[in-house]
Design an enzyme around this catalytic site. Sequence first.
Site, mmCIF file in Angstrom:
data_model
loop_
_atom_site.group_PDB
_atom_site.id
_atom_site.type_symbol
_atom_site.label_atom_id
_atom_site.label_comp_id
_atom_site.label_asym_id
_atom_site.label_seq_id
_atom_site.Cartn_x
_atom_site.Cartn_y
_atom_site.Cartn_z
ATOM 1 N N LYS A 185 22.558 76.400 -28.609
ATOM 2 C CA LYS A 185 21.155 75.551 -28.688
ATOM 3 C C LYS A 185 20.089 77.217 -27.466
ATOM 4 O O LYS A 185 18.964 78.138 -28.408
ATOM 5 C CB LYS A 185 20.417 74.317 -28.419
ATOM 6 C CG LYS A 185 19.417 74.528 -28.064
ATOM 7 C CD LYS A 185 18.680 73.314 -27.453
ATOM 8 C CE LYS A 185 17.434 73.034 -27.546
ATOM 9 N NZ LYS A 185 16.836 71.167 -26.715
ATOM 10 N N GLU A 191 31.797 78.756 -22.336
ATOM 11 C CA GLU A 191 32.239 78.146 -23.686
ATOM 12 C C GLU A 191 32.400 78.800 -24.495
ATOM 13 O O GLU A 191 32.577 79.629 -25.467
ATOM 14 C CB GLU A 191 32.388 76.776 -23.187
ATOM 15 C CG GLU A 191 32.379 75.598 -22.039
ATOM 16 C CD GLU A 191 31.734 75.542 -21.019
ATOM 17 O OE1 GLU A 191 30.486 76.234 -21.550
ATOM 18 O OE2 GLU A 191 31.806 74.946 -20.921
ATOM 19 N N GLY A 244 19.919 68.596 -27.935
ATOM 20 C CA GLY A 244 21.586 68.767 -28.023
ATOM 21 C C GLY A 244 21.956 68.083 -28.845
ATOM 22 O O GLY A 244 22.762 68.209 -29.918
ATOM 23 N N ARG A 245 22.452 67.053 -28.003
ATOM 24 C CA ARG A 245 23.039 65.767 -28.465
ATOM 25 C C ARG A 245 22.109 64.592 -30.111
ATOM 26 O O ARG A 245 23.042 63.793 -30.445
ATOM 27 C CB ARG A 245 23.649 65.242 -27.327
ATOM 28 C CG ARG A 245 22.103 64.359 -27.176
ATOM 29 C CD ARG A 245 22.102 64.113 -25.153
ATOM 30 N NE ARG A 245 21.451 63.176 -24.471
ATOM 31 C CZ ARG A 245 20.610 64.297 -23.814
ATOM 32 N NH1 ARG A 245 21.200 65.289 -23.653
ATOM 33 N NH2 ARG A 245 19.785 63.996 -23.114
ATOM 34 N N GLU A 330 25.040 60.950 -21.822
ATOM 35 C CA GLU A 330 24.806 62.691 -21.078
ATOM 36 C C GLU A 330 23.313 61.554 -21.095
ATOM 37 O O GLU A 330 22.121 62.232 -20.308
ATOM 38 C CB GLU A 330 24.572 63.733 -22.104
ATOM 39 C CG GLU A 330 24.228 64.871 -21.794
ATOM 40 C CD GLU A 330 24.534 66.300 -22.547
ATOM 41 O OE1 GLU A 330 23.741 66.222 -23.437
ATOM 42 O OE2 GLU A 330 25.376 66.863 -21.970
ATOM 43 N N HIS A 360 47.152 49.145 -30.069
ATOM 44 C CA HIS A 360 48.452 49.308 -29.471
ATOM 45 C C HIS A 360 48.836 49.637 -28.685
ATOM 46 O O HIS A 360 49.357 50.379 -27.690
ATOM 47 C CB HIS A 360 49.332 49.745 -30.770
ATOM 48 C CG HIS A 360 49.709 49.151 -31.991
ATOM 49 N ND1 HIS A 360 50.530 47.828 -32.471
ATOM 50 C CD2 HIS A 360 48.669 48.425 -32.749
ATOM 51 C CE1 HIS A 360 50.666 47.437 -33.604
ATOM 52 N NE2 HIS A 360 48.831 47.496 -33.476
ATOM 53 N N LYS A 488 28.164 73.952 -13.486
ATOM 54 C CA LYS A 488 28.261 74.637 -14.440
ATOM 55 C C LYS A 488 27.764 75.514 -13.129
ATOM 56 O O LYS A 488 28.242 77.231 -13.506
ATOM 57 C CB LYS A 488 26.759 75.005 -15.626
ATOM 58 C CG LYS A 488 27.140 74.288 -16.598
ATOM 59 C CD LYS A 488 25.818 74.619 -17.637
ATOM 60 C CE LYS A 488 25.981 73.475 -18.126
ATOM 61 N NZ LYS A 488 24.749 73.277 -19.757
HETATM 62 O O1 F6P Z 1 25.919 70.835 -20.668
HETATM 63 C C1 F6P Z 1 25.919 69.814 -21.465
HETATM 64 C C2 F6P Z 1 24.558 70.807 -23.070
HETATM 65 O O2 F6P Z 1 23.193 70.634 -22.612
HETATM 66 C C3 F6P Z 1 24.721 70.000 -23.986
HETATM 67 O O3 F6P Z 1 23.696 69.330 -24.047
HETATM 68 C C4 F6P Z 1 24.365 70.722 -24.851
HETATM 69 O O4 F6P Z 1 24.578 69.662 -26.359
HETATM 70 C C5 F6P Z 1 25.087 71.622 -24.670
HETATM 71 O O5 F6P Z 1 25.300 71.774 -23.017
HETATM 72 C C6 F6P Z 1 25.270 72.003 -25.729
HETATM 73 O O6 F6P Z 1 24.648 73.379 -24.989
HETATM 74 P P1 F6P Z 1 24.308 75.058 -25.762
HETATM 75 O O7 F6P Z 1 23.664 74.366 -27.712
HETATM 76 O O8 F6P Z 1 23.110 75.769 -25.633
HETATM 77 O O9 F6P Z 1 25.605 76.375 -26.085
#
Ligand code: F6P
Length: 522
Positions: A185, A191, A244-245, A330, A360, A488
Amino acid sequence: MSSAAWDRVKAEAARLKAVHLRALIADGARCQALQRTAAGITLDLSREKLDAGAMEALLGLAEAQGLPAMRAALFSGAPINATEGRAVLHMALRGGATPPDGDDVEGTLSRMLAYAEDMRRGPMTDVINIGIGGSDLGPAMAARALRPDCDGPRLHFVSNVDGAHLTDTIAGLDPARTALVVVSKTFTTQETMANAASARDWLEAQNGPAAHRQIAAVSTNIPACTDFGIDPARVFGFWDWVGGRYSLWSSVGLSLAIGIGALRFREMLAGAAAMDAHFREAPLAENLPVLLGLTGLWRRSALGMQARAVIPYDQRLERLPAYLQQLDMESNGKGVRSDGQPVATTGPILFGEPGTNAQHSFFQLLHQGTDPVPVEFLLAARPRETLGAHHAALMANCLAQGQALAAGRTQAEARQMMAEVGFAPAEIARLAPHRCFPGDRPSTTVLYETLDPRTLGAILALYEHRVFVEGAIWGINSFDQWGVELGKELARSLMPIMQGGAADGLDPATAGLVARLRELAP
Ligand code: F6P
């Protein structure tokens, strides 16, 4: 929370704490009243510690807290995510609400789906979705859930900055026939940017600069995608009113759409929209997301249960617990209300694994541990494939677990059972305490005909709206996520140290860990 309505809920909880679930599930009329169906989904609350009186009190609390008005504000596009000044309109991505003026939802969706169909025609054999959190969990979970519908290129998902994730994913893939979909987003997430750059290097090592034709991006930050070298023709946008979620329904679903095709993707949207319409229109007492939300709030805030286990008796929903962990924790893992004042209780710890596997491993604790953990079972009436008696066994196990959790087995029953199979009296006295089950442990069961795209859409929208209901009644903002920011920031400042820089200005605990890491890998 409104004190008179909340006092009534607490009084109902005190009354019902003294009533064992074994007694509650014996009342047929009560059980019938606690089962409701909408949008192809049946919600069965008969094994919850609820009855008409408790439900009435909870519905009274929802009214007193202004849930109907808050629901109307959600669907109207008001900026209910006040700490970020944003509307919350993911329902508009699936026809369940009206998008803001000027945002071309249908045009964007059609363009994304046309690209997905193009990709399905070849020549790429594999697609790697690179994203994390909401840019990974939704499409990854849905691709697994809809495996029988995935008849396009093979889908892979890389999220972790741990180089092992990308390395293991590309091992055995052909860089000439692998496409990347970079999903972020913000297009700044550490990452995702690291994985996207390394994956691009892998493609370029084989195909040279032409590799850029194999890369698409999904983001609200279009300039950053272009800066990364992605042709605007392969960049798919969405809007800041999509959290995002909550973004699976947007261009974020691109890799899933490549897997299942445009028609099935639209069926998934339609299933979610059916649940949106139900949530928006049905009276509170018949409204599945409201009932599921009130049940969650009841267990957490009135009965004091700190966790919730989600156990899909549907192997293909194996990633649903991980997806719901982000959606639920979240959203509702908050410590202050929307007005900044502390809040007593909010979202529980959510965990889960598919049944029967979970039986199990951690079901021992669910049945006999000292802290009751409410469970949510999900079960299809019909499997997608026919394989002997497998599905009958799956259903039998699912129903049995809820029954065992609710009714338990008394000492007297344990003793009798042991006598019947021939235990000596001394052995019975010694072992009976270990063989009885307290019961009185609540569970909800979600039933559906079969796990197809429409049903998946409805299940996910049910859980999305449940999060809204709980958050609205607790009075928190379910749509920001400031709690992820501190870690972060600190990781950013530690990065130069981890790359060999001077370890100055660290607290002694962190400095000690850095020193030991340097000893281990000089
Ligand atoms: O760190 C949490 C977050 O901001 C989530 O809310 C989001 O889904 C995820 O990181 C990834 O963010 P992006 O889509 O901006 O890479």
